[in-house]
Motif scaffolding. Structure first.
Motif, PDB file in Angstrom:
ATOM      1  N   PHE A   1       0.830  -1.199   0.000  1.00  0.00           N
ATOM      2  CA  PHE A   1       0.000   0.000   0.000  1.00  0.00           C
ATOM      3  C   PHE A   1       0.870   1.257   0.000  1.00  0.00           C
ATOM      4  O   PHE A   1       0.649   2.176  -0.790  1.00  0.00           O
ATOM      5  N   LEU A   2       1.878   1.287   0.880  1.00  0.00           N
ATOM      6  CA  LEU A   2       2.776   2.447   0.917  1.00  0.00           C
ATOM      7  C   LEU A   2       3.512   2.612  -0.409  1.00  0.00           C
ATOM      8  O   LEU A   2       3.693   3.735  -0.885  1.00  0.00           O
ATOM      9  N   SER A   3       3.926   1.496  -1.015  1.00  0.00           N
ATOM     10  CA  SER A   3       4.620   1.611  -2.301  1.00  0.00           C
ATOM     11  C   SER A   3       3.676   2.177  -3.363  1.00  0.00           C
ATOM     12  O   SER A   3       4.101   2.946  -4.226  1.00  0.00           O
ATOM     13  N   SER A   4       2.397   1.849  -3.279  1.00  0.00           N
ATOM     14  CA  SER A   4       1.413   2.420  -4.204  1.00  0.00           C
ATOM     15  C   SER A   4       1.293   3.928  -3.998  1.00  0.00           C
ATOM     16  O   SER A   4       1.193   4.689  -4.964  1.00  0.00           O
ATOM     17  N   ILE A   5       1.304   4.346  -2.740  1.00  0.00           N
ATOM     18  CA  ILE A   5       1.251   5.777  -2.440  1.00  0.00           C
ATOM     19  C   ILE A   5       2.450   6.485  -3.053  1.00  0.00           C
ATOM     20  O   ILE A   5       2.318   7.540  -3.678  1.00  0.00           O
ATOM     21  N   PHE A   6       3.624   5.891  -2.912  1.00  0.00           N
ATOM     22  CA  PHE A   6       4.820   6.533  -3.437  1.00  0.00           C
ATOM     23  C   PHE A   6       4.878   6.491  -4.967  1.00  0.00           C
ATOM     24  O   PHE A   6       5.446   7.386  -5.583  1.00  0.00           O
ATOM     25  N   LEU A   7       4.261   5.482  -5.584  1.00  0.00           N
ATOM     26  CA  LEU A   7       4.128   5.500  -7.044  1.00  0.00           C
ATOM     27  C   LEU A   7       3.246   6.677  -7.473  1.00  0.00           C
ATOM     28  O   LEU A   7       3.559   7.371  -8.437  1.00  0.00           O
ATOM     29  N   LEU A   8       2.159   6.897  -6.750  1.00  0.00           N
ATOM     30  CA  LEU A   8       1.296   8.040  -7.053  1.00  0.00           C
ATOM     31  C   LEU A   8       2.050   9.354  -6.876  1.00  0.00           C
ATOM     32  O   LEU A   8       1.945  10.258  -7.700  1.00  0.00           O
ATOM     33  N   LYS A   9       2.824   9.438  -5.787  1.00  0.00           N
ATOM     34  CA  LYS A   9       3.589  10.658  -5.524  1.00  0.00           C
ATOM     35  C   LYS A   9       4.637  10.904  -6.609  1.00  0.00           C
ATOM     36  O   LYS A   9       4.900  12.043  -6.976  1.00  0.00           O
ATOM     37  N   SER A  10       5.216   9.839  -7.124  1.00  0.00           N
ATOM     38  CA  SER A  10       6.292  10.002  -8.109  1.00  0.00           C
ATOM     39  C   SER A  10       5.787  10.573  -9.435  1.00  0.00           C
ATOM     40  O   SER A  10       6.556  11.121 -10.205  1.00  0.00           O
ATOM     41  N   LYS A  11       4.478  10.441  -9.673  1.00  0.00           N
ATOM     42  CA  LYS A  11       3.915  10.898 -10.945  1.00  0.00           C
ATOM     43  C   LYS A  11       2.783  11.894 -10.745  1.00  0.00           C
ATOM     44  O   LYS A  11       1.958  12.082 -11.629  1.00  0.00           O
ATOM     45  N   PHE A  12       2.736  12.532  -9.587  1.00  0.00           N
ATOM     46  CA  PHE A  12       1.586  13.367  -9.243  1.00  0.00           C
ATOM     47  C   PHE A  12       1.275  14.432 -10.284  1.00  0.00           C
ATOM     48  O   PHE A  12       0.138  14.818 -10.491  1.00  0.00           O
ATOM     49  N   TYR A  13       2.272  14.915 -10.974  1.00  0.00           N
ATOM     50  CA  TYR A  13       2.097  16.038 -11.900  1.00  0.00           C
ATOM     51  C   TYR A  13       1.693  15.601 -13.296  1.00  0.00           C
ATOM     52  O   TYR A  13       1.282  16.416 -14.115  1.00  0.00           O
ATOM     53  N   GLU A  14       1.783  14.312 -13.587  1.00  0.00           N
ATOM     54  CA  GLU A  14       1.483  13.883 -14.953  1.00  0.00           C
ATOM     55  C   GLU A  14       0.777  12.540 -15.049  1.00  0.00           C
ATOM     56  O   GLU A  14       0.679  11.971 -16.121  1.00  0.00           O
ATOM     57  N   ILE A  15       0.245  12.041 -13.957  1.00  0.00           N
ATOM     58  CA  ILE A  15      -0.354  10.702 -13.979  1.00  0.00           C
ATOM     59  C   ILE A  15      -1.729  10.729 -14.656  1.00  0.00           C
ATOM     60  O   ILE A  15      -2.516  11.647 -14.470  1.00  0.00           O
ATOM     61  N   GLU A  16      -1.955   9.735 -15.448  1.00  0.00           N
ATOM     62  CA  GLU A  16      -3.228   9.572 -16.156  1.00  0.00           C
ATOM     63  C   GLU A  16      -4.126   8.639 -15.339  1.00  0.00           C
ATOM     64  O   GLU A  16      -3.639   7.801 -14.583  1.00  0.00           O
TER      65      GLU A  16
END
Length: 186
Positions: free
Chosen positions: A116-131
């Motif tokens: 779950f935490l790794s999913s959060i950090f994946l979201l954070k890593s692409k916050f500005y351009e995630i589709e």
């Protein structure tokens, strides 16, 4: 961990049981699973760090060891070493239950929570351009990986399904908001 036990004691009828202080054991430190749990205060996740910090809770025939909390309630270990969420008011609104099964063991919980935490950090890593399709893929991967940890389990995992839903529905808190930052300054 700072846990509010008042709701569990006053509203849900649990009593806190005092436990005997056990002598220090080096193996308990070396094999301490709780030390793997990282707090995520943005969503109220907080955990004890050692077994001597576990809080024993009892209500009628139920007995649990409290080891953490989230915005949805308190995480406890049951008599058969399964992990449950004792829901607070928000958790009861989400799950329509007082107690929700989370994982079959503390080890499975730690793995699930780390995913779950790794999913959060994946979201954070692409916050500005995630589709949105990438967000949905992250949520689906979390759900699939947690289910794979519990492959012989016959029951559903509503807690982790809800976490995957929050990822997909933009319900995960990724940063401190302005209100939080201003409160820290005062």
């Amino acid at each position: 961990m700072t846990v509010n036990i008042n709701e569990l004691v006053k509203e849900q009828g649990f009593c806190v049981v005092s436990t005997e202080e056990k002598p220090f054991c080096l193996d308990e430190v070396r094999f301490n699973l709780l030390a793997y749990l990282e707090d995520y205060p943005k969503m109220g996740f907080s955990f004890v760090k050692a077994a001597n910090e576990l809080v024993e809770l009892r209500r009628e025939q139920e007995s649990y060891r409290l080891f953490g909390q989230s915005f949805l309630g308190a995480f406890v270990i049951g008599e058969e070493e399964q992990v449950f969420l004792l829901c607070n008011q928000e958790g009861r609104e989400v799950f329509q239950e007082e107690r929700v099964f989370v994982n079959s063991s503390l080890q499975a919980f730690i793995s699930s929570y780390s995913l779950f935490l790794s999913s959060i950090f994946l979201l954070k890593s692409k916050f500005y351009e995630i589709e949105q399709d990438e967000v949905e893929e992250i949520a689906a991967n979390l759900k699939a990986q947690v289910l794979a940890l519990e492959k012989s389990l016959e029951q559903e995992l509503p807690f982790w399904e809800h976490m995957a839903y929050l990822i997909e529905d933009d319900g995960i808190v990724l940063r401190d908001d302005l209100f939080h930052i201003l409160n820290k300054e005062q």
